[in-house]
Write a protein that holds these residues in place. Structure first.
Motif, mmCIF file in Angstrom:
data_model
loop_
_atom_site.group_PDB
_atom_site.id
_atom_site.type_symbol
_atom_site.label_atom_id
_atom_site.label_comp_id
_atom_site.label_asym_id
_atom_site.label_seq_id
_atom_site.Cartn_x
_atom_site.Cartn_y
_atom_site.Cartn_z
ATOM 1 N N TRP A 321 1.042 -7.665 -0.283
ATOM 2 C CA TRP A 321 1.715 -6.638 -1.078
ATOM 3 C C TRP A 321 0.745 -5.964 -2.044
ATOM 4 C CZ3 TRP A 321 1.391 -7.236 -6.274
ATOM 5 C CH2 TRP A 321 1.275 -8.527 -6.800
ATOM 6 N N PHE A 322 -0.217 -6.738 -2.559
ATOM 7 C CA PHE A 322 -1.174 -6.145 -3.484
ATOM 8 C C PHE A 322 -2.136 -5.212 -2.753
ATOM 9 C CE2 PHE A 322 -5.061 -6.638 -6.317
ATOM 10 C CZ PHE A 322 -4.586 -5.753 -7.270
ATOM 11 N N ARG A 323 -2.539 -5.601 -1.552
ATOM 12 C CA ARG A 323 -3.416 -4.732 -0.760
ATOM 13 C C ARG A 323 -2.707 -3.421 -0.426
ATOM 14 N NH1 ARG A 323 -4.637 -9.732 1.786
ATOM 15 N NH2 ARG A 323 -3.305 -9.238 3.577
ATOM 16 N N LYS A 324 -1.404 -3.510 -0.087
ATOM 17 C CA LYS A 324 -0.647 -2.297 0.229
ATOM 18 C C LYS A 324 -0.476 -1.428 -1.020
ATOM 19 C CE LYS A 324 3.483 -0.614 2.561
ATOM 20 N NZ LYS A 324 4.697 -0.974 3.339
ATOM 21 N N ALA A 325 -0.239 -2.077 -2.174
ATOM 22 C CA ALA A 325 -0.087 -1.334 -3.426
ATOM 23 C C ALA A 325 -1.389 -0.616 -3.789
ATOM 24 C CB ALA A 325 0.332 -2.289 -4.548
ATOM 25 N N ILE A 326 -2.523 -1.280 -3.561
ATOM 26 C CA ILE A 326 -3.816 -0.643 -3.823
ATOM 27 C C ILE A 326 -3.996 0.585 -2.933
ATOM 28 C CG2 ILE A 326 -6.319 -0.925 -3.602
ATOM 29 C CD1 ILE A 326 -5.991 -3.829 -4.396
ATOM 30 N N LYS A 327 -3.630 0.442 -1.656
ATOM 31 C CA LYS A 327 -3.768 1.565 -0.714
ATOM 32 C C LYS A 327 -2.903 2.740 -1.135
ATOM 33 C CE LYS A 327 -3.446 2.683 4.198
ATOM 34 N NZ LYS A 327 -3.094 2.165 5.562
ATOM 35 N N LEU A 328 -1.679 2.449 -1.566
ATOM 36 C CA LEU A 328 -0.766 3.511 -2.003
ATOM 37 C C LEU A 328 -1.288 4.193 -3.265
ATOM 38 C CD1 LEU A 328 2.642 1.685 -1.454
ATOM 39 C CD2 LEU A 328 1.765 3.627 -0.127
ATOM 40 N N THR A 329 -1.904 3.422 -4.136
ATOM 41 C CA THR A 329 -2.435 3.987 -5.381
ATOM 42 C C THR A 329 -3.660 4.847 -5.116
ATOM 43 O OG1 THR A 329 -1.639 2.055 -6.612
ATOM 44 C CG2 THR A 329 -3.301 3.428 -7.673
ATOM 45 N N VAL A 330 -4.585 4.329 -4.319
ATOM 46 C CA VAL A 330 -5.829 5.043 -4.040
ATOM 47 C C VAL A 330 -5.578 6.341 -3.283
ATOM 48 C CG1 VAL A 330 -8.026 4.927 -2.785
ATOM 49 C CG2 VAL A 330 -7.246 2.968 -4.112
ATOM 50 N N THR A 331 -4.609 6.330 -2.374
ATOM 51 C CA THR A 331 -4.312 7.520 -1.575
ATOM 52 C C THR A 331 -3.392 8.513 -2.282
ATOM 53 O OG1 THR A 331 -2.482 6.344 -0.491
ATOM 54 C CG2 THR A 331 -4.647 6.299 0.598
ATOM 55 N N GLY A 332 -2.962 8.170 -3.499
ATOM 56 C CA GLY A 332 -2.143 9.081 -4.282
ATOM 57 C C GLY A 332 -0.657 9.031 -3.961
ATOM 58 N N LYS A 333 -0.243 8.180 -3.027
ATOM 59 C CA LYS A 333 1.170 8.097 -2.655
ATOM 60 C C LYS A 333 2.016 7.473 -3.770
ATOM 61 C CE LYS A 333 0.192 7.836 2.306
ATOM 62 N NZ LYS A 333 0.316 7.027 3.539
ATOM 63 N N LEU A 334 1.343 6.842 -4.707
ATOM 64 C CA LEU A 334 2.046 6.237 -5.829
ATOM 65 C C LEU A 334 2.774 7.288 -6.663
ATOM 66 C CD1 LEU A 334 2.179 3.343 -7.316
ATOM 67 C CD2 LEU A 334 0.472 4.294 -8.851
ATOM 68 N N PHE A 335 2.270 8.518 -6.638
ATOM 69 C CA PHE A 335 2.816 9.582 -7.481
ATOM 70 C C PHE A 335 3.896 10.401 -6.778
ATOM 71 C CE2 PHE A 335 -1.612 8.758 -8.672
ATOM 72 C CZ PHE A 335 -1.440 8.359 -9.986
ATOM 73 N N ARG A 336 4.223 10.030 -5.556
ATOM 74 C CA ARG A 336 5.273 10.748 -4.841
ATOM 75 C C ARG A 336 6.644 10.314 -5.326
ATOM 76 N NH1 ARG A 336 3.255 10.704 1.519
ATOM 77 N NH2 ARG A 336 1.291 11.859 1.185
ATOM 78 N N GLN A 337 7.618 11.177 -5.079
ATOM 79 C CA GLN A 337 8.983 10.871 -5.491
ATOM 80 C C GLN A 337 9.506 9.646 -4.743
ATOM 81 O OE1 GLN A 337 11.704 14.086 -4.904
ATOM 82 N NE2 GLN A 337 13.260 13.254 -6.277
ATOM 83 N N ASN A 338 10.202 8.779 -5.459
ATOM 84 C CA ASN A 338 10.804 7.568 -4.911
ATOM 85 C C ASN A 338 9.762 6.564 -4.386
ATOM 86 O OD1 ASN A 338 13.429 8.569 -5.399
ATOM 87 N ND2 ASN A 338 13.398 9.675 -3.436
ATOM 88 N N SER A 339 8.510 6.688 -4.817
ATOM 89 C CA SER A 339 7.488 5.739 -4.356
ATOM 90 C C SER A 339 7.748 4.333 -4.886
ATOM 91 C CB SER A 339 6.098 6.202 -4.797
ATOM 92 O OG SER A 339 5.996 6.241 -6.215
ATOM 93 N N SER A 340 8.499 4.241 -5.990
ATOM 94 C CA SER A 340 8.749 2.927 -6.573
ATOM 95 C C SER A 340 9.658 2.070 -5.697
ATOM 96 C CB SER A 340 9.395 3.085 -7.955
ATOM 97 O OG SER A 340 10.644 3.752 -7.860
ATOM 98 N N THR A 341 10.330 2.678 -4.714
ATOM 99 C CA THR A 341 11.234 1.913 -3.848
ATOM 100 C C THR A 341 10.608 1.574 -2.490
ATOM 101 O OG1 THR A 341 12.199 3.973 -2.999
ATOM 102 C CG2 THR A 341 13.252 2.958 -4.936
ATOM 103 N N ILE A 342 9.320 1.865 -2.328
ATOM 104 C CA ILE A 342 8.649 1.551 -1.074
ATOM 105 C C ILE A 342 8.670 0.051 -0.814
ATOM 106 C CG2 ILE A 342 6.395 1.555 0.108
ATOM 107 C CD1 ILE A 342 5.769 4.181 -1.248
ATOM 108 N N ASN A 343 8.903 -0.330 0.436
ATOM 109 C CA ASN A 343 8.937 -1.735 0.805
ATOM 110 C C ASN A 343 7.514 -2.266 0.956
ATOM 111 O OD1 ASN A 343 9.658 -4.283 1.711
ATOM 112 N ND2 ASN A 343 9.989 -3.611 3.824
ATOM 113 N N LEU A 344 7.157 -3.240 0.139
ATOM 114 C CA LEU A 344 5.821 -3.829 0.201
ATOM 115 C C LEU A 344 5.778 -5.113 1.012
ATOM 116 C CD1 LEU A 344 4.745 -3.383 -3.540
ATOM 117 C CD2 LEU A 344 4.196 -1.903 -1.612
#
Length: 347
Positions: A321-344
């Motif tokens: 889950w941490f590796r996936k969270a890092i990938k989402l952060t680095v690629t900027g997907k963290l700032f997309r709408q509803n990104s907080s509900t992504i399944n890790l």
């Protein structure tokens, strides 16, 4: 003892020809002796120490951001991990950069007031990490020993109290100790150094604040691995039998909690390996008249500091889950709408 973490060279002038002696502050009485490195080693040390500080800051910031942003990670146990990462993050921002200059330049250029504040930060965040890890080990024991009852026992309020204790006690202890000067041994310090003199009684208290939580962690994790071994045997014995859906669910939960306990157990071992030499040397050194060579002391200090950069690497290696969270952060997907509900935790 963290109170002696700013040890400064004050007697190297006997190793240097009189005409070649350099001082931290020229034309200042009682200035500390400066022992600078040559340009090559100096640059290398700045790179090594600086990279440790950057890794501690960025790695722990990723841990904090991941846990606070993704709703799937909002759990009492993960809040403890985020609070631990906050302590390590503060080590990387308020302690390591200034210690880097002190270690390489052999002088303290940030003033007496900040010297004391820097010592308070160093001690507070160190002890905060110890108490966080101690509570995390207790949390893992409850989770592994009875995973189905665990959510009702280690609640958000319990986690909040553990976090508050882990911050308030170290901060209160360190700041009151240094600012009331209860620790001082009456030793004189030179100008341009950041040495906090301590007496033997306070060195022992410092060590006990490290040793007692350490003893609790070792005891608790020993019990955890015994329970994990028993559960593994039970699962193996049931593998050839028809298990109910309830048993199957309990086994899955138990397996997940054991994996989390193993990962955090590795973090505890890394902490002990990093900090034990420093605390042990501090106690021995205090009773032998502070005879540890400065370069040895600096090595022990930086081994301890580097622990603040290790936990994010451990999480990245063991937690998908941490590796996936890092990938989402680095690629900027963290700032997309509803990104907080992504399944890790994809099945």
């Amino acid at each position: 003892s963290f109170l002696r973490q700013q040890k400064t060279i004050m007697s190297r002038d006997d190793l240097t020809p009189p005409g070649a002696v350099q001082l931290c502050y020229e034309n200042v009485n009682r200035s500390c002796v400066k022992t600078p490195y040559s340009p090559g080693p100096r640059l290398l040390l700045y790179l090594v120490f600086g990279s440790g500080a950057v890794l501690a800051v960025l790695g722990n910031l990723l841990v904090i951001t991941s846990i606070l942003h993704f709703k799937q990670l909002h759990s009492p146990a993960n809040f403890l991990i985020a609070s631990l990462a906050c302590a390590d993050f503060l080590v990387g921002t308020t302690v390591m950069p200034f210690s880097m200059v002190r270690s390489v330049e052999s002088c303290w250029y940030f003033g007496d007031s900040f010297c004391k504040l820097h010592s308070c930060f160093n001690g507070s965040f160190c002890y905060s990490s110890i108490f966080h890890l101690c509570f995390i080990s207790i949390d893992r024991y409850i989770a592994v020993s009875d995973p189905l009852i665990y959510p009702t026992r280690f609640t958000s309020s319990v986690s909040g109290m553990c976090i508050a204790f882990s911050w308030l006690l170290p901060i209160t202890y360190c700041f009151s100790l240094l600012y009331t000067r209860a620790n001082e041994a009456g030793a004189l310090t030179c100008v341009g150094g950041c040495q906090v003199a301590v007496n033997q009684n306070w060195v022992l208290i410092d060590f006990l604040l490290f040793f007692i939580p350490t003893l609790v962690m070792i005891s608790v994790y020993s019990k955890i691995f015994l329970i994990a071994k028993q559960q593994a045997r039970k699962i193996e014995s049931l593998s050839n039998k028809t298990a109910t859906s309830s048993d199957s669910y309990k086994d899955r939960v138990a397996r997940r909690e054991r994996k989390a306990a193993t990962t955090l157990g590795i973090a505890v071992i890394a902490f002990l390996v990093s900090w034990s030499p420093y605390f042990i040397d501090s106690v021995i050194d205090a009773f032998l008249g502070f005879i540890t060579p400065t370069y040895v002391f600096e090595i022990l200090v930086w081994i301890a500091y580097y622990n603040s950069a290790m936990n994010p690497l451990i999480y990245a290696f063991f937690y998908p889950w941490f590796r996936k969270a890092i990938k989402l952060t680095v690629t900027g997907k963290l700032f997309r709408q509803n990104s907080s509900t992504i399944n890790l935790f994809p099945e």
